[in-house]
Design an enzyme around this catalytic site. Structure first.
Site, PDB file in Angstrom:
ATOM      1  N   ARG A 118       5.722  -1.486  -1.737  1.00 25.60           N
ATOM      2  CA  ARG A 118       4.448  -0.772  -1.655  1.00 25.60           C
ATOM      3  C   ARG A 118       4.311  -0.073  -0.297  1.00 25.60           C
ATOM      4  NH1 ARG A 118      -0.696  -4.269  -3.231  1.00 25.60           N
ATOM      5  NH2 ARG A 118      -0.494  -4.967  -1.078  1.00 25.60           N
ATOM      6  N   LYS A 152      -1.829   1.991   0.614  1.00 28.08           N
ATOM      7  CA  LYS A 152      -2.627   1.194   1.556  1.00 28.08           C
ATOM      8  C   LYS A 152      -2.693   1.909   2.909  1.00 28.08           C
ATOM      9  CE  LYS A 152      -3.390  -3.788   1.481  1.00 28.08           C
ATOM     10  NZ  LYS A 152      -4.376  -3.991   0.399  1.00 28.08           N
ATOM     11  N   GLU A 174     -12.134   0.181  -8.791  1.00 26.65           N
ATOM     12  CA  GLU A 174     -11.888  -1.163  -8.271  1.00 26.65           C
ATOM     13  C   GLU A 174     -12.939  -1.529  -7.242  1.00 26.65           C
ATOM     14  OE1 GLU A 174      -8.482  -1.809  -5.674  1.00 26.65           O
ATOM     15  OE2 GLU A 174      -8.274   0.333  -5.355  1.00 26.65           O
TER      16      GLU A 174
HETATM   17  C1  LIG Z   1      -4.817  -4.677  -0.721  1.00 29.33           C
HETATM   18  C2  LIG Z   1      -5.754  -4.198  -1.753  1.00 29.33           C
HETATM   19  C3  LIG Z   1      -5.869  -4.820  -3.011  1.00 29.33           C
HETATM   20  C4  LIG Z   1      -5.195  -6.120  -3.345  1.00 29.33           C
HETATM   21  O1  LIG Z   1      -3.803  -6.046  -3.383  1.00 29.33           O
HETATM   22  P1  LIG Z   1      -2.963  -7.379  -3.343  1.00 29.33           P
HETATM   23  O2  LIG Z   1      -1.561  -6.899  -3.306  1.00 29.33           O
HETATM   24  O3  LIG Z   1      -3.268  -8.162  -4.539  1.00 29.33           O
HETATM   25  O4  LIG Z   1      -3.373  -8.105  -2.104  1.00 29.33           O
HETATM   26  C5  LIG Z   1      -6.700  -4.240  -3.954  1.00 29.33           C
HETATM   27  N1  LIG Z   1      -7.410  -3.125  -3.682  1.00 29.33           N
HETATM   28  C6  LIG Z   1      -7.337  -2.515  -2.483  1.00 29.33           C
HETATM   29  C7  LIG Z   1      -8.133  -1.293  -2.256  1.00 29.33           C
HETATM   30  C8  LIG Z   1      -6.511  -3.046  -1.485  1.00 29.33           C
HETATM   31  O5  LIG Z   1      -6.452  -2.470  -0.304  1.00 29.33           O
END
Ligand SMILES: *Cc1c(COP(=O)(O)O)cnc(C)c1O
Length: 337
Positions: free
Chosen positions: A80, A183, A219
């Protein structure tokens, strides 16, 4: 370390022995450096400071009941981060270097890894930044990859608890063709204001709808959405959602539990048709949501209380992370300590 109160850990910065750092310069990655001071020295014109060339990750290491140190799916975080790097024109960190950082930062901070039995864990924070200078808007030539660790406490001392969420009608997290699926640090700066506003109104988390129509669920601020309807696990398929590794893993476990899994558009009005809804992410795994408020109206799932499937998913996940359940998918990386 005898002075740490393992029962009193929060989710906040905690200084450990060191962080690890790798620098990409003149076309190659350096070897691992151990840095004890919690500061970075970098160029004042670094692109991460001016133009947001910055992406992070979050994963956890656990001390198992058997004494082993397990890191949950670090290869997925490496992948990722590579996607985030490509989208932000940064040099991707090869998976071998990412895993080298995981091992080395844990081994050198092993005294800070919470022992088994406290519900605590070691949160690992990888960070990739453009550290070379640019004044025009262009990618840097130099990148710095860092991994730091902080011991963190459990959110659930007395079992799963549900929280209410708020829809921020006047704010979006990510544009449909933007960078919501990576991210990128900038996404989180943009989400701070609505996050604080929701929190001031008594909502620990906020839900974002799709930016184009405000009709479908994207989300929560930092976690994915899950709905359970009958024997089906439903999660939005929106392209501006950050693909959660927790969500991906829970989908596998749900199938293992005999549930059907659907990744599709989820209309906001469907909330009341679900038997249970929850948020999921590394920090908490699963957070059941009691109700979601939007424009003064409350939307509740059809069943009262915490859906038993969330409890079961949470327990299965936790047992894999603590080495109490067969890791049939090889999710955990065991780090020798
Ligand atoms: C990091 C994050 C998640 C969760 O991802 P994981 O890999 O399960 O920790 C979900 N939504 C957003 C916007 C994030 O930044």
């Amino acid at each position: 370390m005898s002075t740490i109160d393992w029962n009193d850990l929060k989710f906040s910065y905690f200084q450990t022995k060191c962080y690890v750092q790798y620098t990409f310069k003149d076309g190659q990655w350096s070897a691992c450096e151990y840095v004890e001071e919690p500061y970075i020295k970098m160029h004042v014109a670094a692109t991460c400071l001016h133009y947001g060339q910055s992406a992070f990750e979050g994963l956890k290491a656990y001390r198992g009941e058997d004494g082993e140190v397990r890191v949950f799916r670090p290869e997925e975080n490496a992948k990722r981060l590579q996607k985030s790097a490509k989208r932000l024109c940064m040099e991707p960190v090869p998976t071998e270097i990412f895993l080298d950082a995981v091992d080395k930062v844990l081994q050198s901070n092993i005294d800070f890894l919470p022992p088994y039995g406290y519900g605590a864990s070691m949160y690992m924070r990888p960070l990739l930044i453009g550290s070379g200078p640019r004044i025009g808007v262009q990618p840097a030539e130099e990148y710095t990859f860092i991994m730091l660790v902080v011991p963190v406490g459990s959110y659930y001392k007395g079992g799963l608890q549900s929280v209410p969420a708020l829809v921020m009608e006047d704010y979006d997290r990510a544009a449909p063709m933007g960078i919501g699926h990576v991210k990128a640090a900038g996404n989180y700066a943009a989400a701070m204001l609505p996050g604080i506003m929701a929190s001031e109104q008594g909502y620990p988390i906020n839900l974002y709808l799709d930016a184009k129509e405000h009709k479908y669920i994207d989300e929560f601020g930092t976690s994915n959405f899950i709905g359970i309807k009958g024997n089906t696990y439903v999660t939005p398929s929106s392209s501006s959602v950050l693909p959660s590794i927790t969500n991906m893993s829970l989908m596998t476990l749900a199938e293992e539990m005999g549930m059907a899994v659907e990744k599709r558009d989820v209309n906001f009005d469907e909330i009341t048709d679900f038997d249970g809804i929850a948020a999921c992410g590394t920090a908490v795994v699963v957070t059941p949501i009691s109700h979601i408020d939007k424009l003064g109206k409350s939307y509740k799932p059809a069943q009262e209380g915490i859906h038993p499937r969330f409890q079961e998913l949470y327990e299965r996940m936790q047992k894999i992370q603590l080495g109490q359940y067969q890791d049939q998918y090889n999710w955990c990386r065991i780090v020798s300590s």
